[in-house]
Motif scaffolding. Structure first.
Motif, PDB file in Angstrom:
ATOM      1  N   ARG A 136       0.819  -1.220   0.000  1.00  0.00           N
ATOM      2  CA  ARG A 136       0.000   0.000   0.000  1.00  0.00           C
ATOM      3  C   ARG A 136       0.848   1.263   0.000  1.00  0.00           C
ATOM      4  O   ARG A 136       0.463   2.267  -0.620  1.00  0.00           O
ATOM      5  CB  ARG A 136      -0.947   0.006   1.211  1.00  0.00           C
ATOM      6  CG  ARG A 136      -1.856   1.221   1.239  1.00  0.00           C
ATOM      7  CD  ARG A 136      -2.955   1.088   2.263  1.00  0.00           C
ATOM      8  NE  ARG A 136      -3.946   0.088   1.894  1.00  0.00           N
ATOM      9  CZ  ARG A 136      -5.030   0.349   1.149  1.00  0.00           C
ATOM     10  NH1 ARG A 136      -5.229   1.570   0.672  1.00  0.00           N
ATOM     11  NH2 ARG A 136      -5.907  -0.596   0.898  1.00  0.00           N
ATOM     12  N   THR A 139       1.383   3.145  -3.236  1.00  0.00           N
ATOM     13  CA  THR A 139       0.357   3.954  -3.893  1.00  0.00           C
ATOM     14  C   THR A 139       0.474   5.431  -3.524  1.00  0.00           C
ATOM     15  O   THR A 139      -0.256   6.259  -4.070  1.00  0.00           O
ATOM     16  CB  THR A 139      -1.054   3.461  -3.517  1.00  0.00           C
ATOM     17  OG1 THR A 139      -1.283   3.696  -2.120  1.00  0.00           O
ATOM     18  CG2 THR A 139      -1.214   1.985  -3.821  1.00  0.00           C
ATOM     19  N   THR A 149      -4.304  -4.623  -7.060  1.00  0.00           N
ATOM     20  CA  THR A 149      -4.858  -4.353  -5.740  1.00  0.00           C
ATOM     21  C   THR A 149      -3.746  -4.469  -4.701  1.00  0.00           C
ATOM     22  O   THR A 149      -2.861  -5.316  -4.835  1.00  0.00           O
ATOM     23  CB  THR A 149      -5.959  -5.384  -5.442  1.00  0.00           C
ATOM     24  OG1 THR A 149      -6.887  -5.382  -6.524  1.00  0.00           O
ATOM     25  CG2 THR A 149      -6.673  -5.089  -4.151  1.00  0.00           C
ATOM     26  N   THR A 150      -3.760  -3.625  -3.699  1.00  0.00           N
ATOM     27  CA  THR A 150      -2.729  -3.694  -2.676  1.00  0.00           C
ATOM     28  C   THR A 150      -2.834  -5.000  -1.891  1.00  0.00           C
ATOM     29  O   THR A 150      -3.880  -5.645  -1.840  1.00  0.00           O
ATOM     30  CB  THR A 150      -2.828  -2.488  -1.724  1.00  0.00           C
ATOM     31  OG1 THR A 150      -4.165  -2.393  -1.215  1.00  0.00           O
ATOM     32  CG2 THR A 150      -2.476  -1.199  -2.449  1.00  0.00           C
ATOM     33  N   VAL A 361      -7.313   8.094  -7.923  1.00  0.00           N
ATOM     34  CA  VAL A 361      -7.642   8.021  -6.498  1.00  0.00           C
ATOM     35  C   VAL A 361      -6.620   8.815  -5.677  1.00  0.00           C
ATOM     36  O   VAL A 361      -5.542   9.168  -6.166  1.00  0.00           O
ATOM     37  CB  VAL A 361      -7.683   6.555  -6.011  1.00  0.00           C
ATOM     38  CG1 VAL A 361      -8.802   5.791  -6.710  1.00  0.00           C
ATOM     39  CG2 VAL A 361      -6.339   5.864  -6.229  1.00  0.00           C
ATOM     40  N   GLN A 362      -6.975   9.069  -4.439  1.00  0.00           N
ATOM     41  CA  GLN A 362      -6.092   9.821  -3.557  1.00  0.00           C
ATOM     42  C   GLN A 362      -4.851   8.989  -3.212  1.00  0.00           C
ATOM     43  O   GLN A 362      -4.901   7.756  -3.178  1.00  0.00           O
ATOM     44  CB  GLN A 362      -6.825  10.180  -2.259  1.00  0.00           C
ATOM     45  CG  GLN A 362      -7.958  11.170  -2.451  1.00  0.00           C
ATOM     46  CD  GLN A 362      -7.461  12.497  -2.998  1.00  0.00           C
ATOM     47  OE1 GLN A 362      -6.528  13.100  -2.463  1.00  0.00           O
ATOM     48  NE2 GLN A 362      -8.084  12.952  -4.077  1.00  0.00           N
ATOM     49  N   GLY A 364      -2.301   6.819  -1.372  1.00  0.00           N
ATOM     50  CA  GLY A 364      -2.538   5.879  -0.294  1.00  0.00           C
ATOM     51  C   GLY A 364      -3.738   4.985  -0.496  1.00  0.00           C
ATOM     52  O   GLY A 364      -3.952   4.046   0.277  1.00  0.00           O
ATOM     53  N   GLU A 365      -4.545   5.248  -1.537  1.00  0.00           N
ATOM     54  CA  GLU A 365      -5.691   4.398  -1.828  1.00  0.00           C
ATOM     55  C   GLU A 365      -5.310   3.348  -2.865  1.00  0.00           C
ATOM     56  O   GLU A 365      -4.559   3.620  -3.804  1.00  0.00           O
ATOM     57  CB  GLU A 365      -6.874   5.220  -2.345  1.00  0.00           C
ATOM     58  CG  GLU A 365      -7.494   6.134  -1.314  1.00  0.00           C
ATOM     59  CD  GLU A 365      -8.752   6.822  -1.841  1.00  0.00           C
ATOM     60  OE1 GLU A 365      -9.304   6.358  -2.861  1.00  0.00           O
ATOM     61  OE2 GLU A 365      -9.162   7.819  -1.239  1.00  0.00           O
ATOM     62  N   SER A 366      -5.849   2.147  -2.716  1.00  0.00           N
ATOM     63  CA  SER A 366      -5.614   1.096  -3.702  1.00  0.00           C
ATOM     64  C   SER A 366      -6.292   1.476  -5.014  1.00  0.00           C
ATOM     65  O   SER A 366      -7.451   1.903  -5.012  1.00  0.00           O
ATOM     66  CB  SER A 366      -6.167  -0.235  -3.204  1.00  0.00           C
ATOM     67  OG  SER A 366      -5.983  -1.250  -4.167  1.00  0.00           O
ATOM     68  N   GLN A 369     -10.119  -2.520  -5.980  1.00  0.00           N
ATOM     69  CA  GLN A 369     -10.578  -3.241  -4.797  1.00  0.00           C
ATOM     70  C   GLN A 369     -10.882  -4.709  -5.118  1.00  0.00           C
ATOM     71  O   GLN A 369     -11.398  -5.430  -4.272  1.00  0.00           O
ATOM     72  CB  GLN A 369     -11.848  -2.582  -4.236  1.00  0.00           C
ATOM     73  CG  GLN A 369     -11.691  -1.133  -3.846  1.00  0.00           C
ATOM     74  CD  GLN A 369     -10.738  -0.946  -2.680  1.00  0.00           C
ATOM     75  OE1 GLN A 369     -10.773  -1.699  -1.721  1.00  0.00           O
ATOM     76  NE2 GLN A 369      -9.882   0.049  -2.767  1.00  0.00           N
ATOM     77  N   LYS A 399     -10.518   0.220   5.902  1.00  0.00           N
ATOM     78  CA  LYS A 399      -9.700   1.434   5.781  1.00  0.00           C
ATOM     79  C   LYS A 399      -8.308   1.096   6.285  1.00  0.00           C
ATOM     80  O   LYS A 399      -8.177   0.464   7.341  1.00  0.00           O
ATOM     81  CB  LYS A 399     -10.285   2.588   6.605  1.00  0.00           C
ATOM     82  CG  LYS A 399     -11.705   2.983   6.211  1.00  0.00           C
ATOM     83  CD  LYS A 399     -11.780   3.537   4.812  1.00  0.00           C
ATOM     84  CE  LYS A 399     -13.199   3.959   4.456  1.00  0.00           C
ATOM     85  NZ  LYS A 399     -13.295   4.395   3.048  1.00  0.00           N
TER      86      LYS A 399
END
Length: 402
Positions: A136, A139, A149-150, A361-362, A364-366, A369, A399
């Protein structure tokens, strides 16, 4: 099959020297005349050597096809500057320093520790990079395009599948073997979150990438009564863990993050155990869903046993092609322009090679999903997809840090 086509799906634009508006395309680092150079920092001699070879060869195959079709922006022929870091962080840092001023972007960099060590320098260099790793923390750097996906989400998706299938149940004990560092820590974050949602406990066993014998760990798992073995390791440790579990009579499902398996393991003493008990959460599909890619690869690279690293690598190249063509469309093929192009892509479709991706995506976001769930089997790639790309129920409320 557009997944094996030589051009990106229809979000590309421009042609020759001009963008969609007819203006000139700005260029900079990594472009010399009509040649565009991408860097590759891979593992051809370390613990992920089999993966590194297949990923790199698949990307050569993709770019050869693109070049034959006119190149990026219908002008630039892509060359790959390939370096082997042997899964050694210091070596990777030195190799990056030697190539960073002559490449536009990095087609792939294998290894969470390597990508983590280089993150700040890559950010300073406006370097778009596709990590062949899914931790993660990777990202967060703005230039990273994680194709999948993380690891935490991957592990949750896999555990959701085991729970749905009745292979584990509420209140069970999970034994998790994981590498020290970002890869292992992120996989563990997923198993601990899932356990917290289902009244489960996790027996943790951190190991080094150089640890080959899982006897003591798995024997302890047997004594502790674990109901499943979880793996965030390399293929060698997977084979050892499965073989020892079989020897000590620990007959439980084994679930791994996507780098844990290579088809050569099926020829090992653990082969049948893996077929019977191993499940893999993966960001990419299998060769039975991509027969044209398999044929192209084996025609070009005969005599080997192709792994799903081929699908990983080809998907990475499809993504990079879309990023570069988007930059062309915007008239800016400088490192800064390529970075903006990457960040603007919110619906990246690799035509079924990989899970759907969103790079807008921001931090830190995967970027996804979803995961495919795979199981080892005889045949090309050594695995079959037993689900389509899917998002597990527990992922919806997950989260990071929860």
């Amino acid at each position: 099959m557009s997944g094996c086509s030589t051009k990106a799906p229809d979000n590309s634009g421009g042609g020759g020297d001009a963008n969609a508006s007819g203006g000139d395309v700005k260029t900079g680092r990594g472009i010399d005349g009509d040649t565009l150079t991408l860097g590759v920092l891979t593992d051809l001699s370390g613990v992920f050597a089999a993966l590194g070879k297949d990923v790199t060869n698949a990307q050569k195959l993709f770019w050869d096809d693109v070049n034959a079709g006119g190149g990026v922006c219908d002008k630039y022929k892509v060359e790959l500057n390939v370096k082997d870091h042997g899964y050694n962080v210091q070596q990777a840092v030195q190799l990056y320093g030697g190539m960073k001023d002559s490449v536009l972007a990095l087609q792939h960099t294998i290894g969470s520790p390597i990508n983590t060590a280089l993150a700040d320098q890559m950010t300073a260099d406006n370097m778009v990079n596709i990590p062949e790793a899914w931790a993660r923390n990777l990202t967060v750097p703005p230039g990273n395009a994680v194709v999948g996906t993380t690891y935490d989400v991957e592990m949750i998706n896999g555990l959701d599948y085991l729970l749905q299938q009745g292979l584990i149940k509420e209140g069970d004990k999970l034994g998790h073997i994981y590498f020290e560092g970002e890869y292992g820590a992120n996989g563990l974050a997923g198993s601990k979150y899932f356990a917290s949602q289902h009244n489960m406990t996790v027996d943790e066993a951190q190991i080094k990438a150089t640890d080959a014998d899982m006897s003591s760990v798995v024997t302890k798992f047997k004594a502790d009564g674990v109901n499943a073995i979880l793996l965030t390791v390399a293929p060698g440790q997977t084979a050892s863990a499965a073989a020892v579990a079989n020897q000590v009579g620990l007959t439980v499902p084994i679930l791994g993050n996507n780098p844990v398996f290579a088809p050569g393991l099926l020829d090992s003493p653990a082969g049948q155990v893996l077929k019977d008990h191993l499940f893999i959460a993966s960001p990419v599909t299998t060769f039975d869903k991509q027969p044209e890619l398999l044929k192209k690869y084996t025609d070009q690279f005969p005599g080997g046993t192709p792994s799903l690293g081929v699908v990983h690598g080809y998907a990475d190249a499809v993504v990079m092609d879309q990023i570069l063509e988007k930059a062309c469309e915007s008239g800016d093929l400088t490192p800064e322009g390529v970075l903006k192009a990457k960040q603007s892509l919110s619906d990246v479709d690799t035509d079924g090679l990989a899970v759907p991706l969103d790079f807008s995506v921001q931090p830190g976001e995967s970027p996804s999903q979803q995961s495919f769930i795979l199981q080892p089997t005889d045949g090309p790639g050594g695995a079959k997809a037993i689900t389509e790309a899917q998002e597990g129920d527990d992922v919806k409320n997950f989260k990071p840090g929860s």
